[in-house]
Design a protein around this motif. Structure first.
Motif, mmCIF file in Angstrom:
data_model
loop_
_atom_site.group_PDB
_atom_site.id
_atom_site.type_symbol
_atom_site.label_atom_id
_atom_site.label_comp_id
_atom_site.label_asym_id
_atom_site.label_seq_id
_atom_site.Cartn_x
_atom_site.Cartn_y
_atom_site.Cartn_z
ATOM 1 N N SER A 75 37.062 45.495 33.050
ATOM 2 C CA SER A 75 37.419 43.992 32.433
ATOM 3 C C SER A 75 37.467 43.086 33.712
ATOM 4 N N CYS B 23 35.335 43.127 36.113
ATOM 5 C CA CYS B 23 33.868 42.969 36.242
ATOM 6 C C CYS B 23 33.247 42.305 35.305
ATOM 7 N N GLY B 24 34.299 41.964 34.114
ATOM 8 C CA GLY B 24 33.630 41.152 32.995
ATOM 9 C C GLY B 24 32.417 41.950 32.222
ATOM 10 N N THR C 229 31.868 45.974 29.903
ATOM 11 C CA THR C 229 32.462 47.164 28.937
ATOM 12 C C THR C 229 32.527 48.152 29.850
#
Lengths: 184, 184
Positions: free
Chosen positions: B16, B18-19, B21
Motif C-alpha cells: 500500500s 508503494c501504491g 497490490t
DNA sequence: ACCTGAACACCGTTCAAGT
DNA sequence: ACCTGAACACCGTTCAAGT
C-alpha cells in the motif's frame, strides 16, 4: 507458513484444542501475549535452581550447563525469558536462586544483581545464538559470497569452518571466562 | 496490537505504501521473509567494517562499540542478523571485515572464525539483551514477587538494583574480557 | 515480466448477547 | 463468572487472469 514453538500457541489454536470458542480464553487471560507467557512459565518449571553444595563458581557453572541443556531444544523459550522473566513466577524463582548463590560471594546487592543477571543473560543469549548457528549448518550457504566471491576473500577461505564451530566447548569456555572475570 | 520495527514491514503494508497490490511484490521477492531480509540488509549498510589502524584488540573494540551504537535503536534488526547474516550481502560484508582483522592475529582459519564469530555474536546478543533490560526499567515490575514476597527474599531486597544496571559499562567490560580471553 | 482481483486459511480483538 | 456468535481489521499466499 506453519508456525512453530510458542508461535504455534495462538488464541485460536488452544481454543480449538480445548473444544471452546477463542473468546472463552479472554475469561482467563487478557491477551494472547499473556496466555503465551503462561505457557512459557509452565515450561520453565523444568529449569532447576543452582545446587546447594560447592563453591560459588562451581554452583553457577553447574546451573549454567544444566539450564542450557533444558533450554537448548526450545530456544524460542529463551528469547521470551530474556525479556519477560520478571513477569513470570518461574522466571523470578530462577533469578531468586541465582541471587542466593551470588549473595554468598558479596554482601553488596549491586554486585549480587550483576552476577545473577550476567550469568542468566549469558545462558539465555548463548542458547539463542547457538540455535542460529545450528540452523546455519543445515542451510545452503552464503548466496552473496557465491555470487561475488572477489568481495569476500577471507569468507571464501574459511566458509566451511562455520559449520564446524564447537558450540559445547565455546559455551563452556565462555562461561568459565565470564565467571572468572565476574568473581575475580 | 500495533506491529513495530521490522514486524511492521508486511507484504500488505509495503504494497500500500508503494501504491500497489500485495501480489505485485511477489514479482520481486519469493516470500514475506525474503522481503523483510532485504529491508534488514539495507539497514545494515550503516554498520561499518573495523578501522584499519591499531592493534587487533583495539580494532575489534572500536568495531564493537560502533556497531552497538548503530544497532541499539533497532534491536529487532540484531535478532534477524544473528540468524540470517549469511543470507544478507551486508551481513557477509561485516563478517568479512571481522575476518580480515582476525587473520592478523592467527593464520589458522579455525581461530579466525572463532574470533570473528564470537565478537559478532557478542555484540548482537548484547544489543538484544540490553533492549530487554531497558524495557524492564519502564515496566511496572515483578507481579509474582509482589504477590508472594516470602518466596523471593533476595529478589525483594535487590529489586531496585535491576533498574540501575549500567549497560554501557557492562558492555565494555564484557567485551574487554572476551577479547582478552580470545586473543590471550 | 509485471501486475490485478478474488479467494482461502489464518491471526487478535471488540461488541452484544446469552447462561 | 463464563461462554457463544458475528463482525472487524489484520496477516501470507494461491490461483486464474490480464498486459
Amino acid at each position: 507458513m506453519m508456525r512453530e514453538g510458542v508461535d504455534a500457541v495462538t488464541m485460536r489454536s488452544v481454543a480449538s484444542a480445548c473444544g471452546v470458542t477463542p473468546m472463552a480464553i479472554y475469561s482467563y487471560y487478557d491477551s494472547s501475549a499473556e496466555m503465551r507467557r503462561a505457557g512459557v512459565d509452565f515450561s520453565l518449571r523444568r529449569v532447576r535452581t543452582p545446587p546447594f553444595e560447592g563453591s560459588v563458581v562451581s554452583r553457577l557453572q553447574h546451573w549454567g550447563h544444566a539450564t542450557r541443556k533444558v533450554l537448548r531444544r526450545r530456544p524460542d523459550l529463551a528469547a521470551i525469558c530474556l525479556t519477560d522473566w520478571p513477569e513470570l513466577p518461574e522466571g523470578c524463582r530462577v533469578m531468586e536462586g541465582l541471587l542466593v548463590v551470588a549473595a554468598e560471594h558479596t554482601a553488596e546487592s549491586a554486585g549480587q544483581v550483576q552476577i545473577a543477571n550476567t550469568v542468566f543473560v549469558y545462558v539465555l543469549t548463548r542458547v539463542i545464538a547457538e540455535r542460529a548457528m545450528v540452523e546455519r549448518r543445515t542451510r545452503p550457504n552464503l548466496p552473496a559470497v557465491a555470487a561475488t566471491p572477489r568481495r569476500f576473500a577471507r569468507l571464501v577461505d574459511v566458509q566451511s569452518e562455520f559449520k564446524r564451530l564447537d558450540v559445547d566447548r565455546d559455551f563452556a569456555t565462555g562461561l568459565d571466562a565470564l565467571l572468572d572475570g565476574l568473581l575475580r
